[in-house]
Scaffold this motif. Structure first.
Motif, short mmCIF file in Angstrom:
data_model
loop_
_atom_site.label_atom_id
_atom_site.label_comp_id
_atom_site.label_asym_id
_atom_site.label_seq_id
_atom_site.Cartn_x
_atom_site.Cartn_y
_atom_site.Cartn_z
N GLN A 87 0.85 -1.20 0.00
CA GLN A 87 0.00 0.00 0.00
C GLN A 87 0.88 1.24 0.00
O GLN A 87 2.00 1.22 0.50
CB GLN A 87 -0.88 0.04 1.26
N ARG A 88 0.35 2.35 -0.53
CA ARG A 88 1.07 3.61 -0.47
C ARG A 88 0.09 4.78 -0.48
O ARG A 88 -0.98 4.70 -1.07
CB ARG A 88 2.09 3.73 -1.59
N VAL A 89 0.49 5.82 0.23
CA VAL A 89 -0.25 7.07 0.26
C VAL A 89 0.71 8.14 -0.22
O VAL A 89 1.84 8.23 0.27
CB VAL A 89 -0.75 7.41 1.69
N GLN A 90 0.27 8.93 -1.19
CA GLN A 90 1.14 9.97 -1.73
C GLN A 90 0.61 11.34 -1.36
O GLN A 90 -0.58 11.61 -1.49
CB GLN A 90 1.23 9.85 -3.25
N HIS A 91 1.51 12.20 -0.87
CA HIS A 91 1.18 13.59 -0.55
C HIS A 91 1.93 14.48 -1.53
O HIS A 91 3.14 14.33 -1.72
CB HIS A 91 1.63 13.95 0.88
N ARG A 92 1.21 15.42 -2.12
CA ARG A 92 1.83 16.40 -3.02
C ARG A 92 1.81 17.75 -2.31
O ARG A 92 0.75 18.27 -2.00
CB ARG A 92 1.05 16.49 -4.33
N LEU A 93 2.99 18.28 -2.06
CA LEU A 93 3.12 19.57 -1.38
C LEU A 93 3.58 20.60 -2.41
O LEU A 93 4.60 20.41 -3.07
CB LEU A 93 4.14 19.46 -0.25
N SER A 94 2.81 21.68 -2.55
CA SER A 94 3.17 22.72 -3.50
C SER A 94 2.95 24.09 -2.87
O SER A 94 2.27 24.23 -1.85
CB SER A 94 2.34 22.59 -4.79
N PHE A 95 3.56 25.09 -3.49
CA PHE A 95 3.44 26.47 -3.02
C PHE A 95 2.92 27.33 -4.16
O PHE A 95 3.42 27.25 -5.28
CB PHE A 95 4.81 27.00 -2.55
N ARG A 103 -0.23 24.14 -0.57
CA ARG A 103 -1.33 23.21 -0.86
C ARG A 103 -0.82 21.79 -0.67
O ARG A 103 0.19 21.40 -1.24
CB ARG A 103 -1.84 23.42 -2.28
N LEU A 104 -1.55 21.05 0.12
CA LEU A 104 -1.24 19.65 0.38
C LEU A 104 -2.36 18.81 -0.22
O LEU A 104 -3.53 18.97 0.14
CB LEU A 104 -1.10 19.39 1.88
N SER A 105 -2.00 17.92 -1.15
CA SER A 105 -2.98 17.08 -1.83
C SER A 105 -2.66 15.63 -1.58
O SER A 105 -1.49 15.22 -1.62
CB SER A 105 -2.94 17.34 -3.34
N SER A 106 -3.70 14.87 -1.32
CA SER A 106 -3.58 13.42 -1.16
C SER A 106 -4.82 12.80 -1.78
O SER A 106 -5.91 12.90 -1.21
CB SER A 106 -3.46 13.05 0.31
N GLY A 107 -4.65 12.22 -2.96
CA GLY A 107 -5.81 11.71 -3.68
C GLY A 107 -6.72 12.85 -4.08
O GLY A 107 -6.28 13.84 -4.66
N ALA A 108 -8.00 12.74 -3.75
CA ALA A 108 -8.96 13.78 -4.09
C ALA A 108 -9.05 14.88 -3.02
O ALA A 108 -9.76 15.86 -3.21
CB ALA A 108 -10.34 13.17 -4.30
N LEU A 109 -8.34 14.72 -1.92
CA LEU A 109 -8.38 15.69 -0.83
C LEU A 109 -7.31 16.76 -1.04
O LEU A 109 -6.14 16.44 -1.25
CB LEU A 109 -8.16 14.99 0.51
N HIS A 110 -7.70 18.02 -0.99
CA HIS A 110 -6.78 19.15 -1.11
C HIS A 110 -7.01 20.08 0.07
O HIS A 110 -8.15 20.41 0.40
CB HIS A 110 -7.03 19.93 -2.40
N GLU A 118 2.51 24.30 9.04
CA GLU A 118 1.17 23.71 9.17
C GLU A 118 0.97 22.57 8.18
O GLU A 118 0.41 21.52 8.54
CB GLU A 118 0.09 24.77 8.93
N ALA A 119 1.42 22.76 6.95
CA ALA A 119 1.27 21.72 5.93
C ALA A 119 2.08 20.48 6.29
O ALA A 119 1.61 19.35 6.17
CB ALA A 119 1.68 22.26 4.57
N ILE A 120 3.31 20.70 6.75
CA ILE A 120 4.16 19.57 7.12
C ILE A 120 3.61 18.85 8.35
O ILE A 120 3.66 17.62 8.44
CB ILE A 120 5.61 20.04 7.34
#
Length: 190
Positions: A87-95, A103-110, A118-120
């Protein structure tokens, strides 16, 4: 003593000196595996600081991808362990420079945050992650669960991928943490 000999001695002493602790390591703290009716779940706290070079890349418009990976295997004495679940969960962190938000995205959640801390902090907490379905694992059988978090350098732009090979500050990651667990028999069966 010549200058060349002095430089050679200083270089040898520098090589023998203990390496400083790496700030680019992710530590797993307070990890817990629980057996629930929905299946085995993992909760964990990760601790890390984003190195300055990665923070500069983030502010320059490069998103960072963090991956939490979990594997479940069944040990076998006669052969290699049998891997049952991956299994894996991916977090996308962008500015976003225009809104000055992270912005922190994980799947359909943003989620949007006003500060990087705060994001970290949200990325560092993992709660109730179901790693396997109950029908995937047999009761009264021993299993190993493995967990780690890392920066996915394969999703960085090519120049940063090359830099990650030679620069440990660019390759954040934790060592694998392992648990041994057993699925208890269902009530009323033996």
């Amino acid at each position: 003593m010549t200058v060349r000999a002095l430089v050679s001695i200083m270089f040898a002493l520098w090589l023998c000196a203990p390496a400083p602790a790496l700030a680019s390591e992710i530590q797993i703290e307070h990890a817990l595996l629980e057996i629930t009716d929905e299946g085995p779940t993992i909760s964990a706290d990760f601790r890390f600081e984003l190195p300055a070079r990665l923070e500069d890349a983030l502010h320059g418009g490069i998103p960072l991808y963090f991956v939490v990976e979990c594997e479940v295997s069944r040990p076998r004495w006669y052969w290699l362990d049998e891997r049952l679940v991956s299994q894996r969960v991916q977090h996308r962190l962008s500015f976003h420079a225009l809104t000055r938000q992270y912005r922190l995205s994980s799947g359909a959640l943003h989620q949007n945050f006003g500060s990087l801390m705060e994001a970290i902090a949200v990325m560092q907490r993992l709660r109730g992650w179901i790693i396997a379905e109950p029908e995937q694992l047999r009761a009264q059988t021993g299993y190993d669960a493995w967990l780690r978090m890392r920066l996915d350098t394969a999703l960085l732009p090519k120049p940063f991928q090359v830099a990650a090979i030679t620069n440990r500050e660019m390759s954040l990651g934790s060592p694998w943490q392992r648990w041994r667990f057993e699925i208890p028999p269902k009530r009323g069966t033996q």
